[in-house]
Design an enzyme around this catalytic site. Structure first.
Site, short mmCIF file in Angstrom:
data_model
loop_
_atom_site.label_atom_id
_atom_site.label_comp_id
_atom_site.label_asym_id
_atom_site.label_seq_id
_atom_site.Cartn_x
_atom_site.Cartn_y
_atom_site.Cartn_z
N ASP A 94 -3.12 -38.54 29.46
CA ASP A 94 -3.56 -37.41 28.64
C ASP A 94 -3.50 -36.11 29.44
OD1 ASP A 94 -5.78 -38.49 30.14
OD2 ASP A 94 -7.10 -37.14 29.03
N GLU A 159 -8.77 -39.22 30.15
CA GLU A 159 -9.39 -38.84 31.42
C GLU A 159 -10.01 -37.46 31.32
OE1 GLU A 159 -9.92 -37.09 35.35
OE2 GLU A 159 -8.54 -36.37 33.82
ZN LIG Z 1 -6.13 -35.28 36.22
#
Ligand SMILES: [Zn+2]
Length: 406
Positions: A94, A159
């Protein structure tokens, strides 16, 4: 043998560049940042690595009905080694949104290669490591080498917005054990000279002073929340800096930090005394310091000043994150990483702690000693973010060394 495979990595340089550029063109923004999620990018990766020689490619998707596909994809690609020990490279697929487009010289999703750098959103964070880790497996396969350790490339979603659907999901599925060697290539200091093994605890505090609004010309009937906040801030600031002087040389700066940051807008006009004032503090506390002691300063000061002024002072903790104990300097992951970095780059890497947070904390929380290391110029989340192609090659070689060296 090892030289052959490192030469192969070198030969894959152009291909790594092209692959990263193709991947950047598929944005993967989580729903918390108003994106469609990571599924399209995950599908691209699955297709792309078909001939990389992984012995297995598994999916551990987390359900999330906020995105069109209904899932947040997590990929575990394994290249088997001669032993049953695992080296885990955890990278995230991501990205964060591009931010203010006016600040970009080029389209963040139409990557450009210039002067050895690939420009685009997510090029460095964390695209370059996704590519470096996957191509470590391809280089081993092309060289016909079975590594000593199992190389497990774990590509996670989410994340950037909390990891609930990414690393936390992977850990909850029991995919990582204490016997694993866990590398998170998602933070770099001094271009790969530092290995991050510890993080400060985080405490984000919101203070709300409820006073009494009034006319600027008649202060007697008001309780001026602005003045009370100024006093609160000065007193808390002094108490924190006088009270918490412990130093730990692993960190830069070596002390706990306490910063007043955001202040919310109060009254729109000059002649009104504000009845409400809101101020925030960002505290990064050494792991050895109990957060309860820091909280006491915020709370006791609020009580003292409330009693003295008649205002009501509220203390709210927006982030209250005690960091787990750091990874020991002599942990296997640190020693192996140091040796691989030394053999590839000649650098004697040193351990360090950071004030920010990485997903390594989720592993350390479970008693799994993780280390954070990468080679980059540290431009994540910035406009004109870029990845240096030579660093991708370096990191790929280090990953190869990690699984082939003793
Ligand atoms: Zn990162």
């Amino acid at each position: 043998m090892q030289k052959d495979v490192l030469d192969t990595v070198e030969r894959l340089k152009e291909e790594m560049k092209d692959s990263l550029m193709e991947m950047i063109a598929i944005p993967a923004i989580g729903p918390d940042n108003d994106g469609d999620g990571e599924t399209k990018r995950a599908e691209f990766i699955m297709e792309h690595i078909k001939d990389f020689g992984f012995d297995s490619v598994e999916r551990y998707d987390a359900e999330d009905d906020r995105v069109p596909s209904g899932i947040r994809p997590n990929i575990v690609a394994t290249k088997k080694g001669k032993t049953d020990r695992n080296v885990l490279i955890i990278a995230h697929i991501d990205i964060v949104p591009e931010g203010d487009l006016d600040l970009w010289d080029t389209d963040p999703y139409k990557p450009v290669f210039k002067d050895g750098k690939i420009y685009g959103r997510g090029s460095e964070d964390n695209g370059q490591e996704v590519i470096a880790a996957l191509y470590a497996a391809k280089a081993l396969t092309l060289s016909g080498i079975t590594p000593k350790y199992n190389l497990k490339v774990i590509l996670v979603s989410d994340e950037e917005t909390g990891s609930k659907y990414g690393v936390k999901h992977i850990v909850d599925e029991g995919l990582v054990s204490q016997n694993d060697i866990v590398i998170v290539p998602d933070h770099s200091q001094e271009r790969g000279k530092k290995i991050e093994t510890a993080e400060k605890s985080g405490l984000w505090v919101k203070i709300v002073v409820h006073g009494k609004q009034g006319h600027g010309a008649a202060p007697g009937s008001a309780i001026n929340s602005n003045r009370i906040m100024a006093r609160y801030q000065a007193e808390v600031d002094a108490l924190l800096h006088e009270g918490f002087t412990l130093e730990n040389p692993l960190f830069a700066p070596p002390v706990s930090t306490f910063e007043p940051t955001k202040r919310e807008k109060n009254v729109p006009n000059v002649n009104t005394i504000p009845g409400k004032e809101v101020q925030y503090f960002d505290c990064r506390v050494l792991p050895e310091v109990p957060l309860s002691e820091v909280k006491s300063v915020f709370e006791d000061t609020a009580e003292d000043i409330s009693l003295d002024t008649g205002a009501d002072i509220e203390v709210v903790y927006l982030v209250d994150k005690k960091s787990p104990p750091g990874t020991p300097e002599d942990a296997e992951v640190v020693l192996k990483l140091k040796s691989a970095i030394k053999s590839v780059t000649g650098i004697d890497a040193e351990v360090c702690g950071i004030g920010g947070g990485t997903v390594a904390a989720h592993f350390r929380q479970k008693g799994i000693p993780a280390a954070v290391w990468a080679t980059n110029d540290c431009v994540p989340h910035q406009p004109n973010e870029y990845a240096v192609l030579d660093y991708i090659v370096t990191d790929c070689k280090v990953f190869v060394s990690l699984v082939t060296e003793d």
